[in-house]
Every structure is written in C-alpha cells, then in structure tokens.
Design a protein around this motif. Structure first.
Motif, PDB file in Angstrom:
ATOM      1  N   ALA A  22       8.856  52.743 -14.967  1.00  0.00           N
ATOM      2  CA  ALA A  22       8.019  52.617 -16.161  1.00  0.00           C
ATOM      3  C   ALA A  22       8.383  51.359 -16.942  1.00  0.00           C
ATOM      4  O   ALA A  22       7.497  50.652 -17.456  1.00  0.00           O
ATOM      5  CB  ALA A  22       8.175  53.853 -17.043  1.00  0.00           C
ATOM      6  N   ARG A  23       9.672  51.062 -17.032  1.00  0.00           N
ATOM      7  CA  ARG A  23      10.099  49.826 -17.696  1.00  0.00           C
ATOM      8  C   ARG A  23       9.586  48.600 -16.954  1.00  0.00           C
ATOM      9  O   ARG A  23       9.401  47.535 -17.543  1.00  0.00           O
ATOM     10  CB  ARG A  23      11.624  49.788 -17.788  1.00  0.00           C
ATOM     11  N   GLY A  24       9.355  48.752 -15.651  1.00  0.00           N
ATOM     12  CA  GLY A  24       8.815  47.657 -14.858  1.00  0.00           C
ATOM     13  C   GLY A  24       7.308  47.521 -14.937  1.00  0.00           C
ATOM     14  O   GLY A  24       6.733  46.679 -14.252  1.00  0.00           O
ATOM     15  N   GLY A  25       6.684  48.374 -15.751  1.00  0.00           N
ATOM     16  CA  GLY A  25       5.248  48.247 -15.969  1.00  0.00           C
ATOM     17  C   GLY A  25       4.375  49.226 -15.213  1.00  0.00           C
ATOM     18  O   GLY A  25       3.151  49.207 -15.355  1.00  0.00           O
ATOM     19  N   HIS A  26       4.971  50.098 -14.424  1.00  0.00           N
ATOM     20  CA  HIS A  26       4.192  51.076 -13.669  1.00  0.00           C
ATOM     21  C   HIS A  26       3.839  52.276 -14.552  1.00  0.00           C
ATOM     22  O   HIS A  26       4.538  52.579 -15.520  1.00  0.00           O
ATOM     23  CB  HIS A  26       4.980  51.557 -12.456  1.00  0.00           C
ATOM     24  N   THR A  27       2.753  52.947 -14.204  1.00  0.00           N
ATOM     25  CA  THR A  27       2.389  54.203 -14.841  1.00  0.00           C
ATOM     26  C   THR A  27       3.002  55.324 -14.015  1.00  0.00           C
ATOM     27  O   THR A  27       2.687  55.479 -12.836  1.00  0.00           O
ATOM     28  CB  THR A  27       0.858  54.374 -14.904  1.00  0.00           C
ATOM     29  N   VAL A  28       3.880  56.096 -14.645  1.00  0.00           N
ATOM     30  CA  VAL A  28       4.679  57.084 -13.915  1.00  0.00           C
ATOM     31  C   VAL A  28       4.243  58.500 -14.265  1.00  0.00           C
ATOM     32  O   VAL A  28       4.165  58.856 -15.443  1.00  0.00           O
ATOM     33  CB  VAL A  28       6.180  56.900 -14.230  1.00  0.00           C
ATOM     34  N   PHE A  29       3.988  59.281 -13.226  1.00  0.00           N
ATOM     35  CA  PHE A  29       3.782  60.714 -13.378  1.00  0.00           C
ATOM     36  C   PHE A  29       5.061  61.376 -12.880  1.00  0.00           C
ATOM     37  O   PHE A  29       5.390  61.320 -11.692  1.00  0.00           O
ATOM     38  CB  PHE A  29       2.562  61.178 -12.586  1.00  0.00           C
ATOM     39  N   ALA A  30       5.798  61.948 -13.833  1.00  0.00           N
ATOM     40  CA  ALA A  30       7.121  62.482 -13.561  1.00  0.00           C
ATOM     41  C   ALA A  30       7.033  63.971 -13.268  1.00  0.00           C
ATOM     42  O   ALA A  30       6.808  64.784 -14.172  1.00  0.00           O
ATOM     43  CB  ALA A  30       8.045  62.231 -14.755  1.00  0.00           C
ATOM     44  N   GLY A  31       7.197  64.332 -12.005  1.00  0.00           N
ATOM     45  CA  GLY A  31       7.089  65.726 -11.597  1.00  0.00           C
ATOM     46  C   GLY A  31       8.346  66.516 -11.879  1.00  0.00           C
ATOM     47  O   GLY A  31       9.464  66.055 -11.633  1.00  0.00           O
ATOM     48  N   MET A  32       8.164  67.718 -12.419  1.00  0.00           N
ATOM     49  CA  MET A  32       9.278  68.632 -12.681  1.00  0.00           C
ATOM     50  C   MET A  32       8.833  70.049 -12.373  1.00  0.00           C
ATOM     51  O   MET A  32       7.708  70.438 -12.700  1.00  0.00           O
ATOM     52  CB  MET A  32       9.710  68.579 -14.149  1.00  0.00           C
ATOM     53  N   ARG A  33       9.736  70.817 -11.802  1.00  0.00           N
ATOM     54  CA  ARG A  33       9.450  72.232 -11.572  1.00  0.00           C
ATOM     55  C   ARG A  33       9.261  72.949 -12.899  1.00  0.00           C
ATOM     56  O   ARG A  33       8.381  73.797 -13.049  1.00  0.00           O
ATOM     57  CB  ARG A  33      10.599  72.871 -10.785  1.00  0.00           C
ATOM     58  N   ASN A  34      10.084  72.581 -13.882  1.00  0.00           N
ATOM     59  CA  ASN A  34      10.005  73.177 -15.212  1.00  0.00           C
ATOM     60  C   ASN A  34       9.889  72.062 -16.247  1.00  0.00           C
ATOM     61  O   ASN A  34      10.896  71.461 -16.624  1.00  0.00           O
ATOM     62  CB  ASN A  34      11.242  74.030 -15.485  1.00  0.00           C
ATOM     63  N   PRO A  35       8.681  71.752 -16.720  1.00  0.00           N
ATOM     64  CA  PRO A  35       8.501  70.661 -17.689  1.00  0.00           C
ATOM     65  C   PRO A  35       9.277  70.854 -18.990  1.00  0.00           C
ATOM     66  O   PRO A  35       9.477  69.885 -19.729  1.00  0.00           O
ATOM     67  CB  PRO A  35       6.987  70.684 -17.950  1.00  0.00           C
ATOM     68  N   ASP A  36       9.724  72.075 -19.272  1.00  0.00           N
ATOM     69  CA  ASP A  36      10.525  72.296 -20.478  1.00  0.00           C
ATOM     70  C   ASP A  36      11.851  71.550 -20.423  1.00  0.00           C
ATOM     71  O   ASP A  36      12.500  71.344 -21.453  1.00  0.00           O
ATOM     72  CB  ASP A  36      10.795  73.800 -20.667  1.00  0.00           C
ATOM     73  N   ARG A  37      12.244  71.136 -19.234  1.00  0.00           N
ATOM     74  CA  ARG A  37      13.494  70.396 -19.079  1.00  0.00           C
ATOM     75  C   ARG A  37      13.285  68.884 -19.256  1.00  0.00           C
ATOM     76  O   ARG A  37      14.208  68.105 -19.034  1.00  0.00           O
ATOM     77  CB  ARG A  37      14.104  70.665 -17.694  1.00  0.00           C
ATOM     78  N   GLY A  38      12.103  68.493 -19.693  1.00  0.00           N
ATOM     79  CA  GLY A  38      11.785  67.076 -19.771  1.00  0.00           C
ATOM     80  C   GLY A  38      11.945  66.441 -21.136  1.00  0.00           C
ATOM     81  O   GLY A  38      11.471  65.319 -21.356  1.00  0.00           O
ATOM     82  N   ASP A  39      12.627  67.109 -22.055  1.00  0.00           N
ATOM     83  CA  ASP A  39      12.735  66.570 -23.411  1.00  0.00           C
ATOM     84  C   ASP A  39      13.396  65.194 -23.442  1.00  0.00           C
ATOM     85  O   ASP A  39      12.959  64.302 -24.182  1.00  0.00           O
ATOM     86  CB  ASP A  39      13.510  67.538 -24.305  1.00  0.00           C
ATOM     87  N   GLU A  40      14.445  65.005 -22.672  1.00  0.00           N
ATOM     88  CA  GLU A  40      15.147  63.720 -22.687  1.00  0.00           C
ATOM     89  C   GLU A  40      14.248  62.595 -22.187  1.00  0.00           C
ATOM     90  O   GLU A  40      14.228  61.496 -22.759  1.00  0.00           O
ATOM     91  CB  GLU A  40      16.414  63.791 -21.836  1.00  0.00           C
ATOM     92  N   LEU A  41      13.490  62.871 -21.142  1.00  0.00           N
ATOM     93  CA  LEU A  41      12.587  61.847 -20.610  1.00  0.00           C
ATOM     94  C   LEU A  41      11.434  61.593 -21.587  1.00  0.00           C
ATOM     95  O   LEU A  41      11.009  60.447 -21.767  1.00  0.00           O
ATOM     96  CB  LEU A  41      12.050  62.283 -19.245  1.00  0.00           C
TER      97      LEU A  41
END
Length: 289
Positions: A22-41
């Motif tokens: 993402a820092r390199g300019g790409h659009t990122v879809f970040a897959g997670m089994r449990n999106p509740d664990r994605g707060d840091e991201l």
C-alpha cells in the motif's frame, strides 16, 4: 499500480506485506479470517492514508473465498496480484502427530492457497496479465525433523506453484514463490513447549527449538519478507524461487551441500556434532538447551 489481494494479514508477514504494498501505491484488499483482528492495520491505513481495505476471507472455507473474490472483482473489474500468505504452523514427529493435525495444516497451507488461485486465474488468464505470489518456506525445499506436517504442506505448495508457473507462462501470468527462513512473527516467537525427556524424539525436538532460539537472537523482520514480495510484484525480481530472511538462503544451501544420505544421517548425529555442523554452515551458535 495494481489491485492486490493478500491473505492472512492480521499479523506478521501478511500485515507487513499489506503495509508495504500500500505504501508503494497499490490498492490492497487485506484478507482476514476474523476482521475484528484488523484494528492495528486499520489504524495504520488511517494514519498514513493508505489504500487498504480489510475483507473477511477464510481460506479454509469455499463460500468465504468465493464471496470475497467475487465482490472484489465486481467492484474493481480485475485483480492484478494475489499473495497467498495465510498459513499455520505445526510440527512434531510423524509417529506422534494426530492425522487431524496433518489435515488441518494441509487444509490451510495448501488447499487454502488453491482456493484463492482458482478464484483469480480465469480473469488473469483472459486478461493475459497478473501475478501470483505463494509464500512457502525454506521447509518447502528440504525436510528437517520434526517439521513433517508443516514441511509436507509447503512441499506440496512448491510443487503446485512450479506446475502453475508453467501452465500460466503462456498467458503472461507470473507465479513466484517466497521462501522465508526464521522470521520474527507470532508464529515463531510464541513459546515452544518442550516435551518430557521420556519422549523418544526429545533430542531432535530440542535441537529445533535451540535453532529457532539462536536464530531469533538476530531476528529477521516480516518487513524484510514484504520487501522481497514487493520486488516480485513490481517486476524487480523474475525468479521463481525467492529465499528471504537472514537465514533463508543459508538454510537451503546447507541442505544442498549434503547428499540425501548425509542429510538423513545428520538426524542421528550427537548434539555436539549437529551444533557444529549448523554453526559451520549457518554461522549460528546453536547450543541445545
């Protein structure tokens, strides 16, 4: 810049790869089994204004994979890059590991990657454009006791990746493998319980724990792996296999330096012989606890 899907992004290599691309300019879809664990991201994306979208994606589940990729394709029209990172660890002597653990590891590390590959290949093939990066391991290049269940899953993924690379080369779709050594992630830094000395395989388990402990004294960051992945995605590396981490290439070379018979014999070596051989080839002071 492209549309990138990464699996297993809540921590470790997946998290670092999502941030780096993402820092390199790409659009990122970040897959997670449990999106509740994605707060840091989420916080990182908000703070740095990065194009990161967290999506529910359980690679063990057919319906979850189908829904996630259909939604991404519907919204964006295409996917440029798939990074198959989701994986679980698991080891132990083949005799002692339950069949259910073997199945669980293979389900995530191997079949999970296949599900995601099947979801993106038709559109990549039709567009004659795309890149698939499979995160395997140095354990996909050689077997070391007591990593049978994990190594089996990574060998399987490496074999699949090589076949897939040949199949898709005619359609201008790249396939690459990234082979980390010991990387400082929750998978490697979590406490490793030692079996009782009465366990018949106690010496080989002790040696593996000793190597991980020694290697993590000078840890490789998951962002180092992410940089390797970025080099592939951005076309700076065209290699099929890409060892990474401070010991990735060294571990593979250690195996290549021995015949099959010499490698097998090392399993029966004394602790001092094993430690001396590891130090000679890896430059790591391994002293079994």
């Amino acid at each position: 810049m492209g549309i990138v899907v990464i699996t297993g992004t809540s921590t470790g290599i997946g998290f670092a790869t999502a941030a780096t691309l993402a820092r390199g300019g790409h659009t990122v879809f970040a897959g997670m089994r449990n999106p509740d664990r994605g707060d840091e991201l989420r916080e990182l994306a908000s703070k740095e204004r990065l194009s990161i979208r967290i999506v529910r994606l359980d690679v063990d589940n057919d319906d979850s994979v189908d829904e996630a990729f259909k939604n991404i394709l519907k919204e964006n029209g295409h996917i440029d890059v798939l990074v198959n990172n989701a994986g679980i660890s698991g080891g132990g002597p083949v005799e002692l590991v339950p069949i259910g653990i073997f199945r669980q590891i293979m389900e995530t590390n191997f079949f999970g990657a296949i599900r995601c590959i099947k979801a993106v290949v038709p559109s990549m093939r039709e567009r004659r454009s795309g890149c698939i990066v499979n995160i395997t391991s140095v354990a996909g290049q050689f077997g070391m006791s007591p990593q049978g269940p994990y190594a089996a899953s990574k060998w399987a993924l490496e074999g699949l990746s090589e076949c897939l690379a040949q199949e898709l080369s005619a359609f201008n779709v790249r396939v690459a493998m990234v082979e980390p050594g010991v990387i400082a992630t929750p998978m490697t830094t979590s406490p490793r319980p030692m079996p009782p000395p009465t366990n018949p395989y106690f010496p080989i388990i002790r040696r593996m724990v000793a190597y991980f402990t020694a290697s993590l004294k000078t840890p490789s960051s998951p962002f180092e792996v992410a940089e390797t992945i970025q080099g592939i995605v951005d076309g700076k590396s065209t290699k099929l296999r890409n060892p990474t981490g401070h010991d990735g290439a060294k571990l593979i070379q250690w195996r290549k330096s021995k015949t099959d018979e010499e490698w097998v014999k090392l399993g029966a070596a004394s602790d001092s012989e094993w430690a001396a051989d590891a130090q000679k080839n890896l430059g790591v002071d391994v002293n079994s606890p």
